[in-house]
Design a protein around this motif. Structure first.
Motif, mmCIF file in Angstrom:
data_model
loop_
_atom_site.group_PDB
_atom_site.id
_atom_site.type_symbol
_atom_site.label_atom_id
_atom_site.label_comp_id
_atom_site.label_asym_id
_atom_site.label_seq_id
_atom_site.Cartn_x
_atom_site.Cartn_y
_atom_site.Cartn_z
ATOM 1 N N ILE A 109 0.678 -1.220 0.165
ATOM 2 C CA ILE A 109 -0.087 0.017 -0.103
ATOM 3 C C ILE A 109 0.809 1.212 0.086
ATOM 4 C CG2 ILE A 109 -1.766 1.547 1.498
ATOM 5 C CD1 ILE A 109 -2.917 -1.351 2.000
ATOM 6 N N ASP A 110 1.732 1.387 0.895
ATOM 7 C CA ASP A 110 2.651 2.615 0.839
ATOM 8 C C ASP A 110 3.389 2.578 -0.481
ATOM 9 O OD1 ASP A 110 2.115 3.126 3.517
ATOM 10 O OD2 ASP A 110 3.788 1.919 4.343
ATOM 11 N N GLU A 111 3.974 1.607 -1.180
ATOM 12 C CA GLU A 111 4.673 1.891 -2.364
ATOM 13 C C GLU A 111 3.676 2.260 -3.463
ATOM 14 O OE1 GLU A 111 8.005 -1.999 -2.490
ATOM 15 O OE2 GLU A 111 5.740 -2.585 -2.949
ATOM 16 N N ASN A 154 -6.182 4.597 -9.768
ATOM 17 C CA ASN A 154 -7.339 4.831 -9.348
ATOM 18 C C ASN A 154 -7.312 4.183 -7.728
ATOM 19 O OD1 ASN A 154 -9.436 6.164 -11.232
ATOM 20 N ND2 ASN A 154 -8.288 4.594 -12.249
ATOM 21 N N GLY A 155 -6.285 3.721 -7.392
ATOM 22 C CA GLY A 155 -5.955 3.415 -5.937
ATOM 23 C C GLY A 155 -6.609 2.020 -5.481
ATOM 24 N N PHE A 156 -6.625 0.943 -6.502
ATOM 25 C CA PHE A 156 -6.794 -0.199 -6.108
ATOM 26 C C PHE A 156 -5.866 -1.369 -6.421
ATOM 27 C CE2 PHE A 156 -10.877 1.802 -6.666
ATOM 28 C CZ PHE A 156 -11.798 1.594 -5.595
ATOM 29 N N ILE A 157 -5.135 -2.083 -5.610
ATOM 30 C CA ILE A 157 -4.325 -3.141 -6.031
ATOM 31 C C ILE A 157 -4.954 -4.365 -6.136
ATOM 32 C CG2 ILE A 157 -2.203 -4.165 -5.388
ATOM 33 C CD1 ILE A 157 -1.708 -1.993 -3.297
ATOM 34 N N VAL A 158 -4.961 -5.075 -7.556
ATOM 35 C CA VAL A 158 -5.481 -6.267 -7.888
ATOM 36 C C VAL A 158 -4.367 -7.060 -8.499
ATOM 37 C CG1 VAL A 158 -7.900 -5.209 -8.228
ATOM 38 C CG2 VAL A 158 -6.396 -5.692 -10.427
ATOM 39 N N ARG A 159 -4.672 -8.212 -8.766
ATOM 40 C CA ARG A 159 -3.833 -9.471 -9.345
ATOM 41 C C ARG A 159 -3.764 -9.362 -10.803
ATOM 42 N NH1 ARG A 159 1.041 -11.239 -8.819
ATOM 43 N NH2 ARG A 159 1.413 -13.422 -7.903
ATOM 44 N N SER A 160 -2.865 -9.310 -11.558
ATOM 45 C CA SER A 160 -3.102 -9.392 -12.990
ATOM 46 C C SER A 160 -2.986 -10.979 -13.363
ATOM 47 C CB SER A 160 -1.812 -8.621 -13.452
ATOM 48 O OG SER A 160 -1.862 -9.011 -15.116
ATOM 49 N N THR A 208 -9.962 -9.859 -5.396
ATOM 50 C CA THR A 208 -10.816 -10.006 -4.033
ATOM 51 C C THR A 208 -11.985 -9.571 -3.623
ATOM 52 O OG1 THR A 208 -8.083 -10.336 -3.282
ATOM 53 C CG2 THR A 208 -10.017 -10.229 -1.768
ATOM 54 N N ILE A 209 -12.823 -10.224 -3.206
ATOM 55 C CA ILE A 209 -14.124 -9.669 -2.635
ATOM 56 C C ILE A 209 -13.902 -8.725 -1.541
ATOM 57 C CG2 ILE A 209 -16.500 -10.147 -2.255
ATOM 58 C CD1 ILE A 209 -15.509 -11.197 -5.094
ATOM 59 N N GLY A 210 -14.140 -7.439 -1.772
ATOM 60 C CA GLY A 210 -13.616 -6.432 -0.627
ATOM 61 C C GLY A 210 -15.272 -5.894 -0.045
ATOM 62 N N LYS A 260 -6.358 -2.582 -1.259
ATOM 63 C CA LYS A 260 -5.672 -3.763 -1.634
ATOM 64 C C LYS A 260 -6.786 -4.920 -1.877
ATOM 65 C CE LYS A 260 -1.918 -6.933 -0.720
ATOM 66 N NZ LYS A 260 -1.061 -7.474 0.512
ATOM 67 N N LEU A 261 -6.855 -5.516 -3.203
ATOM 68 C CA LEU A 261 -7.722 -6.556 -3.331
ATOM 69 C C LEU A 261 -7.106 -7.444 -4.254
ATOM 70 C CD1 LEU A 261 -10.884 -4.342 -4.310
ATOM 71 C CD2 LEU A 261 -10.537 -5.593 -2.529
ATOM 72 N N ALA A 262 -5.618 -7.919 -3.953
ATOM 73 C CA ALA A 262 -4.699 -8.659 -4.294
ATOM 74 C C ALA A 262 -4.505 -9.901 -3.951
ATOM 75 C CB ALA A 262 -3.551 -7.892 -5.071
ATOM 76 N N SER A 263 -4.538 -9.962 -2.812
ATOM 77 C CA SER A 263 -3.980 -11.014 -2.048
ATOM 78 C C SER A 263 -5.025 -12.091 -1.408
ATOM 79 C CB SER A 263 -3.116 -10.616 -0.972
ATOM 80 O OG SER A 263 -2.101 -10.019 -1.664
ATOM 81 N N ASN A 264 -6.421 -11.875 -1.580
ATOM 82 C CA ASN A 264 -7.335 -12.684 -0.953
ATOM 83 C C ASN A 264 -7.401 -12.824 0.355
ATOM 84 O OD1 ASN A 264 -7.643 -13.244 -3.598
ATOM 85 N ND2 ASN A 264 -6.785 -15.142 -3.318
ATOM 86 N N GLU A 265 -7.083 -11.472 1.196
ATOM 87 C CA GLU A 265 -6.984 -11.381 2.754
ATOM 88 C C GLU A 265 -8.490 -10.955 2.929
ATOM 89 O OE1 GLU A 265 -2.842 -9.112 2.612
ATOM 90 O OE2 GLU A 265 -4.393 -8.382 1.888
#
Length: 365
Positions: A19-21, A322-328, A341-343, A33-38
């Motif tokens: 997130i900081d990066e 646009n502020g969302f981290i997802v997994r390509s 990831t379902i947020g 963050k919607l990339a790691s299925n947390e």
């Protein structure tokens, strides 16, 4: 200095951007963050309230047997305590399995794409990796059985599968186990089992008594929201656990992780709420995809693999801006897709709006 030859080919795991990066790179104040299925709902308030109780006597090594957690979990699962092994995340259980069973001259079978640590750890041990492509996101169980030989030691089944979210059913699992030779260890990875809603999902615990060559792996990192503490477990016949234990580091799970897992098991309401909210929001995401004509795999997890008319990298970059981290999907072996990831509801509405905006520009260009 010389390493094993395989290390000239392997690359270390590369985590997604933090997130900081992303904030620094894109000049953003808020990142989702919607990339790691947390678990987007965090973790149990019961854990938060009582975890401080474990922060004592930190100069003393943890209980290598994880006695309190072992007793609690065995009672929850209705299994004997001797049928459990604990790890630094379920990842470590997989590493222990590879260390115990695989060596040069042996082979291991898995789907592709699936959770990459199966392959990674097997290659380190010098085993041949046999990969069977998914069929529309599903394991090709018959093909996996057909390539077993006398040198096959381990088969990996990820159910639900990561990154597609698909499951195989009880009937399919029963048929597979009946036809799998007894000399092959079947690893059933159920990292996302708390999110499964279908009645067709295999009750693997009931199969443990019948099949000595079965081990189930699960984790507290996903639905329980304890990813930062790294604790998972395996369930198998005592004969399998006895073989694995010598390969486990003596104090591989911390006092705090063990205590948090015990507390998490006590808060069933948190898991129930997590499941219900995930189902509701996932349905909204599926409706969105249906409206835009985007294909997706039917998922029994807290993520959706969405196929796109553009590359996954292109959509990932747009969402980052646009502020969302997802997994390509390009990074997962499924081009022209993203794993999302379902947020939380409000966050999902925003990310869907952003995706629609991007796709509209592509269509009009």
């Amino acid at each position: 200095m010389r390493t094993k030859p395989i290390f000239n080919q392997l690359k270390p795991y590369v985590p997604g951007k933090t997130i900081d990066e992303v904030k620094e790179a894109y000049g953003l104040e808020r990142i989702i963050k919607l990339a790691s299925n947390e678990n987007p709902f965090g973790f149990s308030s019961h854990v938060q309230k009582h975890l401080q109780d474990a922060v004592t006597n930190l100069e003393i090594y943890p209980d290598g047997y994880a006695r309190k957690l072992r007793t609690k979990l065995a009672a929850e699962l209705h299994v004997d305590e001797t049928k459990l092994i604990f790890g630094n995340g379920s990842d470590e259980i997989m590493q222990i399995i590879c260390r115990t069973y695989l060596e040069p001259g042996t082979n291991t079978i898995m789907a592709t794409p699936t959770f990459p640590q199966y392959r990674h750890n097997a290659l380190i041990e010098g085993a041949e990796v046999r990969e069977v492509p998914l069929v529309n996101g599903y394991h090709d169980l018959d093909e996996m059985l057909s390539i077993i030989d006398e040198q096959t030691r381990v088969i990996w089944l990820c159910n639900p599968n990561n990154p597609t979210g698909n499951i195989f059913t009880q009937a399919e699992f029963d048929q597979f186990m009946k036809n799998c030779p007894e000399h092959v260890l079947v690893v059933l990875d159920e990292a996302y089992m708390e999110y499964v809603g279908t009645e067709d999902f295999p009750n693997a615990l009931n199969s443990l008594e019948e099949y000595e060559n079965l081990i189930i792996t699960r984790t507290f990192s996903k639905a329980y929201g304890l990813a930062a503490l790294r604790i998972g477990y395996g369930i198998a016949q005592e004969s399998v656990i006895t073989k694995l234990e010598p390969a486990r580091e003596p104090f591989n799970t911390s006092v705090i992780a063990q205590h948090a897992a015990v507390l998490a098991l006590e808060d069933k309401a948190f898991i129930e709420k997590t499941f219900e909210q995930n189902v509701e929001t996932k349905q909204e995401l599926e409706d969105f995809c249906d409206r835009l004509g985007l294909r997706y795999y039917p998922s029994e997890t807290n993520f959706l693999l969405i196929h796109l008319p553009i590359t996954g990298d292109e959509m990932t970059e747009h969402l980052l801006q646009n502020g969302f981290i997802v997994r390509s999907g390009e990074a997962l072996g499924i081009p022209h897709s993203i794993r999302l990831t379902i947020g939380k509801k409000d966050h999902m509405k925003e990310v869907m709006n952003s995706m629609e905006e991007k796709l509209a520009k592509v269509e009009n260009s």
